[in-house]
Write a protein that holds these residues in place. Structure first.
Motif, PDB file in Angstrom:
ATOM      1  N   VAL A  70       0.482 -10.271  -3.451  1.00 47.17           N
ATOM      2  CA  VAL A  70       1.811 -10.145  -4.055  1.00 47.17           C
ATOM      3  C   VAL A  70       2.176  -8.663  -4.134  1.00 47.17           C
ATOM      4  CG1 VAL A  70       3.202 -10.582  -6.113  1.00 47.17           C
ATOM      5  CG2 VAL A  70       1.490 -12.263  -5.378  1.00 47.17           C
ATOM      6  N   LEU A  71       3.350  -8.339  -3.608  1.00 49.43           N
ATOM      7  CA  LEU A  71       3.858  -6.962  -3.586  1.00 49.43           C
ATOM      8  C   LEU A  71       5.180  -6.940  -4.332  1.00 49.43           C
ATOM      9  CD1 LEU A  71       3.164  -6.479   0.211  1.00 49.43           C
ATOM     10  CD2 LEU A  71       1.722  -5.668  -1.671  1.00 49.43           C
ATOM     11  N   ILE A  72       5.236  -6.170  -5.407  1.00 50.03           N
ATOM     12  CA  ILE A  72       6.437  -6.118  -6.241  1.00 50.03           C
ATOM     13  C   ILE A  72       7.084  -4.755  -6.112  1.00 50.03           C
ATOM     14  CG2 ILE A  72       7.346  -6.309  -8.585  1.00 50.03           C
ATOM     15  CD1 ILE A  72       4.957  -8.208  -9.156  1.00 50.03           C
ATOM     16  N   GLY A  73       8.296  -4.738  -5.607  1.00 49.17           N
ATOM     17  CA  GLY A  73       9.062  -3.506  -5.450  1.00 49.17           C
ATOM     18  C   GLY A  73       8.853  -2.877  -4.084  1.00 49.17           C
ATOM     19  N   LEU A  74       9.837  -2.094  -3.673  1.00 46.87           N
ATOM     20  CA  LEU A  74       9.814  -1.475  -2.350  1.00 46.87           C
ATOM     21  C   LEU A  74       8.638  -0.526  -2.186  1.00 46.87           C
ATOM     22  CD1 LEU A  74      11.208  -1.297   0.359  1.00 46.87           C
ATOM     23  CD2 LEU A  74      12.672   0.497  -0.574  1.00 46.87           C
ATOM     24  N   ASP A  75       8.257   0.197  -3.230  1.00 41.35           N
ATOM     25  CA  ASP A  75       7.129   1.120  -3.115  1.00 41.35           C
ATOM     26  C   ASP A  75       5.849   0.380  -2.737  1.00 41.35           C
ATOM     27  OD1 ASP A  75       8.776   3.262  -3.704  1.00 41.35           O
ATOM     28  OD2 ASP A  75       8.142   3.402  -5.804  1.00 41.35           O
ATOM     29  N   ALA A  76       5.583  -0.749  -3.386  1.00 45.97           N
ATOM     30  CA  ALA A  76       4.371  -1.526  -3.084  1.00 45.97           C
ATOM     31  C   ALA A  76       4.447  -2.124  -1.680  1.00 45.97           C
ATOM     32  CB  ALA A  76       4.174  -2.622  -4.121  1.00 45.97           C
ATOM     33  N   ILE A  77       5.617  -2.629  -1.310  1.00 43.24           N
ATOM     34  CA  ILE A  77       5.797  -3.200   0.030  1.00 43.24           C
ATOM     35  C   ILE A  77       5.599  -2.110   1.081  1.00 43.24           C
ATOM     36  CG2 ILE A  77       7.497  -4.231   1.605  1.00 43.24           C
ATOM     37  CD1 ILE A  77       8.667  -5.618  -0.971  1.00 43.24           C
ATOM     38  N   ALA A  78       6.171  -0.939   0.842  1.00 46.59           N
ATOM     39  CA  ALA A  78       6.052   0.165   1.791  1.00 46.59           C
ATOM     40  C   ALA A  78       4.604   0.633   1.921  1.00 46.59           C
ATOM     41  CB  ALA A  78       6.957   1.319   1.357  1.00 46.59           C
ATOM     42  N   GLU A  79       3.909   0.788   0.802  1.00 47.67           N
ATOM     43  CA  GLU A  79       2.517   1.239   0.845  1.00 47.67           C
ATOM     44  C   GLU A  79       1.655   0.255   1.645  1.00 47.67           C
ATOM     45  OE1 GLU A  79      -1.207   2.253  -2.180  1.00 47.67           O
ATOM     46  OE2 GLU A  79       0.765   1.786  -3.021  1.00 47.67           O
ATOM     47  N   PHE A  80       1.795  -1.027   1.355  1.00 50.83           N
ATOM     48  CA  PHE A  80       1.033  -2.059   2.063  1.00 50.83           C
ATOM     49  C   PHE A  80       1.391  -2.066   3.550  1.00 50.83           C
ATOM     50  CE2 PHE A  80       0.660  -6.351   3.766  1.00 50.83           C
ATOM     51  CZ  PHE A  80      -0.662  -6.646   3.485  1.00 50.83           C
ATOM     52  N   THR A  81       2.685  -2.058   3.856  1.00 47.41           N
ATOM     53  CA  THR A  81       3.138  -2.143   5.246  1.00 47.41           C
ATOM     54  C   THR A  81       2.661  -0.948   6.054  1.00 47.41           C
ATOM     55  OG1 THR A  81       5.059  -3.435   4.572  1.00 47.41           O
ATOM     56  CG2 THR A  81       5.185  -2.362   6.723  1.00 47.41           C
ATOM     57  N   ARG A  82       2.771   0.247   5.490  1.00 47.09           N
ATOM     58  CA  ARG A  82       2.319   1.452   6.208  1.00 47.09           C
ATOM     59  C   ARG A  82       0.814   1.438   6.460  1.00 47.09           C
ATOM     60  NH1 ARG A  82       6.221   4.547   2.369  1.00 47.09           N
ATOM     61  NH2 ARG A  82       8.056   4.744   3.711  1.00 47.09           N
ATOM     62  N   ALA A  83       0.061   0.827   5.565  1.00 46.10           N
ATOM     63  CA  ALA A  83      -1.387   0.771   5.723  1.00 46.10           C
ATOM     64  C   ALA A  83      -1.822  -0.327   6.698  1.00 46.10           C
ATOM     65  CB  ALA A  83      -2.051   0.541   4.361  1.00 46.10           C
ATOM     66  N   VAL A  84      -1.097  -1.430   6.728  1.00 48.96           N
ATOM     67  CA  VAL A  84      -1.560  -2.602   7.462  1.00 48.96           C
ATOM     68  C   VAL A  84      -0.886  -2.777   8.824  1.00 48.96           C
ATOM     69  CG1 VAL A  84      -1.683  -5.134   7.386  1.00 48.96           C
ATOM     70  CG2 VAL A  84      -2.244  -3.785   5.356  1.00 48.96           C
ATOM     71  N   LEU A  85       0.432  -2.670   8.880  1.00 51.25           N
ATOM     72  CA  LEU A  85       1.139  -3.037  10.113  1.00 51.25           C
ATOM     73  C   LEU A  85       0.744  -2.184  11.320  1.00 51.25           C
ATOM     74  CD1 LEU A  85       3.136  -4.902  11.503  1.00 51.25           C
ATOM     75  CD2 LEU A  85       4.982  -3.401  10.730  1.00 51.25           C
ATOM     76  N   PRO A  86       0.726  -0.856  11.223  1.00 48.04           N
ATOM     77  CA  PRO A  86       0.386  -0.078  12.421  1.00 48.04           C
ATOM     78  C   PRO A  86      -1.029  -0.337  12.949  1.00 48.04           C
ATOM     79  CG  PRO A  86       1.460   1.310  10.797  1.00 48.04           C
ATOM     80  CD  PRO A  86       1.147   0.002  10.117  1.00 48.04           C
ATOM     81  N   GLN A  87      -1.937  -0.716  12.060  1.00 50.61           N
ATOM     82  CA  GLN A  87      -3.321  -0.959  12.453  1.00 50.61           C
ATOM     83  C   GLN A  87      -3.635  -2.438  12.702  1.00 50.61           C
ATOM     84  OE1 GLN A  87      -2.679   1.039   9.583  1.00 50.61           O
ATOM     85  NE2 GLN A  87      -2.795   2.868  10.841  1.00 50.61           N
TER      86      GLN A  87
END
Length: 154
Positions: free
Chosen positions: A73-90
């Motif tokens: 669960v990701l609440i707020g754009l900051d959490a979504i951005a942090e998760f996405t930047r860490a996971v999606l490119p890799q």
């Protein structure tokens, strides 16, 4: 409304009129909203294929809520951005992915529940997700407000 049917406009009108009363989305506004929603889903597909974290993040409202297919669960754009930047490119999937709008239910003219069919096509076989997006119409277009992805188990 089932986007894949030949009677999409009729299905949308019936669906929104039944739930939205006087506020139902109709006619040209309905068609315009559907095209805009489909464009957002197409951008989700493009950014996932390209592993473009920044492009994906731009699709969210600042107060968005997102739940991944694995239950994070990701609440707020900051959490979504942090998760996405860490996971999606890799991300390690190797193949193609498609996202298709399967159904849209207008909750209000500026709020839509959007059911998506997500398929990862890989040499080892396809895997499917069944995201549900709640999208809101903002001044500059439709954005993801809430998302819940669910892994489809065969």
């Amino acid at each position: 409304m089932d986007i894949t049917s030949a009677t999409t406009a009729t299905a949308v009108s019936a669906s929104t009129a039944a739930t939205g009363g006087a506020d139902a989305v109709t006619g040209d506004a309905e068609s315009e909203a559907l095209r805009a929603i489909e464009a957002v889903v197409a951008t989700v597909e493009r950014t996932q294929r390209a592993k473009d974290a920044e492009g994906f993040i731009e699709l969210f409202r600042p107060d968005a809520l997102w739940t991944t297919a694995h239950g994070k669960v990701l609440i707020g754009l900051d959490a979504i951005a942090e998760f996405t930047r860490a996971v999606l490119p890799q991300s390690s999937w190797d193949g193609d992915v498609t996202y298709r709008v399967a159904h849209v239910q207008f909750l209000r003219p500026d709020v839509a529940a959007v059911k998506v069919r997500q398929v990862y096509h890989e040499a080892t076989g396809d895997t499917e997700g069944a995201p549900l997006y709640v999208m809101t119409k903002e001044e500059d277009g439709w954005l993801l407000h809430v998302g819940q992805n669910t892994l489809v188990v065969a």
